[in-house]
Every structure is written in structure tokens, then in C-alpha cells.
Scaffold this motif. Structure first.
Motif, PDB file in Angstrom:
ATOM      1  N   ARG A 131       0.829  -1.210   0.000  1.00 10.76           N
ATOM      2  CA  ARG A 131       0.000   0.000   0.000  1.00 10.76           C
ATOM      3  C   ARG A 131       0.861   1.257   0.000  1.00 10.76           C
ATOM      4  NH1 ARG A 131      -3.898  -3.178   2.996  1.00 10.76           N
ATOM      5  NH2 ARG A 131      -2.714  -2.892   4.916  1.00 10.76           N
ATOM      6  N   SER A 132       2.010   1.185   0.657  1.00 11.49           N
ATOM      7  CA  SER A 132       2.899   2.357   0.722  1.00 11.49           C
ATOM      8  C   SER A 132       3.521   2.678  -0.638  1.00 11.49           C
ATOM      9  CB  SER A 132       3.996   2.131   1.763  1.00 11.49           C
ATOM     10  OG  SER A 132       4.962   1.202   1.287  1.00 11.49           O
ATOM     11  N   LEU A 135       1.205   5.312  -5.289  1.00  5.27           N
ATOM     12  CA  LEU A 135       1.258   6.770  -5.183  1.00  5.27           C
ATOM     13  C   LEU A 135       0.264   7.408  -6.144  1.00  5.27           C
ATOM     14  CD1 LEU A 135       5.145   7.280  -5.103  1.00  5.27           C
ATOM     15  CD2 LEU A 135       3.584   7.252  -3.143  1.00  5.27           C
ATOM     16  N   GLU A 238       1.708  13.249   0.962  1.00  6.16           N
ATOM     17  CA  GLU A 238       1.378  11.844   0.706  1.00  6.16           C
ATOM     18  C   GLU A 238       2.638  11.004   0.527  1.00  6.16           C
ATOM     19  OE1 GLU A 238      -0.236   8.995  -2.870  1.00  6.16           O
ATOM     20  OE2 GLU A 238      -0.953  11.065  -2.852  1.00  6.16           O
ATOM     21  N   TYR A 239       3.569  11.505  -0.268  1.00  8.35           N
ATOM     22  CA  TYR A 239       4.777  10.726  -0.531  1.00  8.35           C
ATOM     23  C   TYR A 239       5.552  10.438   0.748  1.00  8.35           C
ATOM     24  CZ  TYR A 239       9.581   9.639  -1.659  1.00  8.35           C
ATOM     25  OH  TYR A 239      10.822   9.050  -1.675  1.00  8.35           O
ATOM     26  N   LYS A 242       3.800   8.004   3.089  1.00  7.78           N
ATOM     27  CA  LYS A 242       3.907   6.624   2.602  1.00  7.78           C
ATOM     28  C   LYS A 242       5.347   6.121   2.663  1.00  7.78           C
ATOM     29  CE  LYS A 242      -0.283   6.178  -0.081  1.00  7.78           C
ATOM     30  NZ  LYS A 242      -0.910   5.727  -1.345  1.00  7.78           N
ATOM     31  N   LYS A 245       5.824   4.839   6.122  1.00  7.54           N
ATOM     32  CA  LYS A 245       5.203   3.518   6.270  1.00  7.54           C
ATOM     33  C   LYS A 245       6.034   2.448   5.562  1.00  7.54           C
ATOM     34  CE  LYS A 245       0.489   5.316   6.709  1.00  7.54           C
ATOM     35  NZ  LYS A 245      -0.838   5.434   6.056  1.00  7.54           N
ATOM     36  N   ARG A 246       6.550   2.798   4.387  1.00  5.78           N
ATOM     37  CA  ARG A 246       7.367   1.851   3.622  1.00  5.78           C
ATOM     38  C   ARG A 246       8.632   1.487   4.393  1.00  5.78           C
ATOM     39  NH1 ARG A 246      10.206   3.797  -1.867  1.00  5.78           N
ATOM     40  NH2 ARG A 246      11.994   4.076  -0.496  1.00  5.78           N
TER      41      ARG A 246
END
Length: 292
Positions: A131-132, A135, A238-239, A242, A245-246
Motif C-alpha cells: 500500500r505504501s 502513489l 502523501e509521498y 507513505k 510507512k514503507r
């Protein structure tokens, strides 16, 4: 004779920095490219090319400059760049494989690598990791804009000058030590000592100045990105969210390597701070969006 040797050392060091990104740039691209089963380079999808052109227009990059940038696909999950538009050889920007996915159901686990390391998939963690990687258009355009700004400015020139100066400093340190210690040709131990001190000092200064430059350039890029429309700022939020999270997922997926590379809050583990921590990036762009 000694002066020729010193010039040769500086030339060799500078060549190592410049050859892949200038004269051998096309070979470098072919080495990093993604290929199909018939060993043909996989072309960049038209929708991604269209996004890239939109970013070029948003940044008001002249056609004479944008024509020097070549897009291509890379295996990694990070964008890649090399070269500079200030050179007649131009620049290359690599599109990561995850730009082609808009849903985790269509994602091929075999295609995903990180720093040339094949990810060992864990059913409990991989969904979060996948999910991460998805984009939005705004986040992808944010990343493209950063790379375009990097290759159209003087980053490579600075790095060449920086490594040249630090190599010269190393030679000067060696000459001073050689003179102070009155080293003769037969005293190999002293010679090795002088070379070791000079090399270590030169390398340390290069690493320190290079990290300082990269950190400062990120601050500059953030300021420039924040002056674009709010879609780029939202794309930045957003980037980096994520990316955090990644990194947290990779910390678990990569085992010992993961704990070495990433902290528990998703930042990179580095001895020298060569980039702004991911958590600080999120805070920065969130603050900028609140000011709009």
C-alpha cells in the motif's frame, strides 16, 4: 615526476565521478534499465510520459533543456537520476516500477526490489508495504519535479568540484606529513602512515561536505516545491507519509539489514545527516499547506 603522479590521482578521482554521469551516461542508463524477457528495454508508459510533461510545463522548463532529459524504467522502488542538462550529454531520470501500479491487486511481488535487494515477503507485513508503494498522480508528479530540478541545476558540477578539492587537500596533507616526518623512500611504514592519514582525512572531509550539500539542497528543493501549486504540496505530504510507512515495513521485512537501515519511526539510520528526516518532511509540507 611527483607532480605528474598527483595530477594523475586527481584526474582518476574526478573521472570516477564524471565518467558514468557524463561521457558514459548512455551505458549507465542501459545498465540501470528494466528489460523484458527478450532483453529489450521496457518503454515508459504513455500516461507516465504525459505526467512528466505536465511537470515540465509546471516548472517552466525550456524545451531546449527538457529535450536533454531521457526517461527510462528502473527496477528499483526509488526514482533514479544521473547527469545534468548543463552538459551536452544531458541527463537521465529513472521511473520506479511502482509508478505503474494503482492497485495492490495488480502488483507483482517478483518485480519489487529495494537497492537491488529482493524483498523477502511476509504475509503479515507485505500488504502495508504494498500500500505504501501506491502513489497518486500528485505524489508521482512531486517526485518527478524534484528530480527535474536536481538535473537541471548545478548539483553534479558541485560534486565534481567538491571531490577535486578534497583530493587536493589529501595530497597537501600527505606532502606536509612527508616533509615533517622526513620520510625517505626506504621507510615504507612511514610512507603508508602518511598515505593513510591523508586518505582518511580527505575522505572524511568529502563525506562531511557532500552530506552537508545534500541536506542544504533538500531544503532548497522543499522551498521550490512549496512555491508550486497546492497539489505538489499535498503530493509531498502523501509521498513522505507513505515513505515512512514503507521504511517501517522494510525495517521488518529486511531483518537485520532493515534495523540497520531504518529507525522505528520510519527515518533513515545515518551517521551523517545527509537528508532531512522523513518525519520532518511530513511536518514541513503539512505546515506549508496550512499556510495556503
Amino acid at each position: 615526476m611527483k607532480i605528474f603522479l598527483e595530477v594523475a590521482i586527481v584526474s582518476a578521482v574526478v573521472s570516477a565521478q564524471t565518467l558514468p554521469q557524463v561521457w558514459f551516461l548512455d551505458y549507465y542508463r542501459k545498465f540501470r534499465s528494466r528489460y523484458d524477457f527478450n532483453n529489450n528495454e521496457i518503454p515508459v508508459r504513455k500516461d507516465i510520459q504525459q505526467k512528466f510533461q505536465e511537470v515540465i510545463n509546471d516548472l517552466h522548463i525550456p524545451k531546449s533543456t527538457s529535450e536533454k532529459i531521457k526517461l527510462f524504467n528502473v527496477y528499483d522502488i526509488n526514482m533514479f537520476h544521473a547527469g545534468t542538462t548543463n552538459s551536452k550529454y544531458g541527463a537521465i531520470i529513472g521511473i520506479p516500477v511502482n509508478f505503474e501500479y494503482d492497485d495492490i491487486e495488480n502488483m507483482s511481488e517478483q518485480a519489487i526490489t529495494f537497492r537491488n535487494i529482493q524483498v523477502n515477503w511476509n504475509p503479515e507485513i507485505n500488504k502495508e508495504f504494498q500500500r505504501s508503494l501506491i502513489l497518486s498522480k500528485d505524489a508521482q508528479k512531486f517526485l518527478m519535479a524534484r528530480k527535474i530540478l536536481t538535473v537541471t541545476e548545478n548539483d553534479l558540477t558541485y560534486k565534481i568540484v567538491n571531490i577535486s578539492l578534497n583530493t587536493i587537500i589529501g595530497i597537501i596533507i600527505y606532502e606536509i606529513l612527508h616533509s615533517v616526518l622526513k620520510v625517505t623512500k626506504k621507510q615504507r611504514g612511514k610512507n603508508i602512515f602518511c598515505m593513510s592519514i591523508a586518505t582518511f582525512t580527505s575522505g572524511f572531509l568529502w563525506l562531511l561536505s557532500n552530506c552537508a550539500h545534500d541536506y542544504y539542497r533538500e531544503l532548497q528543493l522543499n522551498e521550490k516545491m512549496a512555491t508550486l501549486n497546492d497539489k505538489y504540496i499535498r503530493g509531498g505530504i502523501e509521498y513522505y507519509e507513505k515513505l515512512s510507512k514503507r521504511n517501517k515495513a522494510l525495517r521488518l521485512l529486511l531483518g537485520k539489514k532493515g534495523t540497520y537501515l531504518f529507525t522505528s519511526n520510519g527515518n533513515e539510520n545515518t551517521f551523517f545527516e545527509k537528508s532531512i528526516p522523513v518525519s520532518d518532511q511530513v511536518d514541513y509540507f503539512k505546515a506549508r499547506i496550512q499556510n495556503i
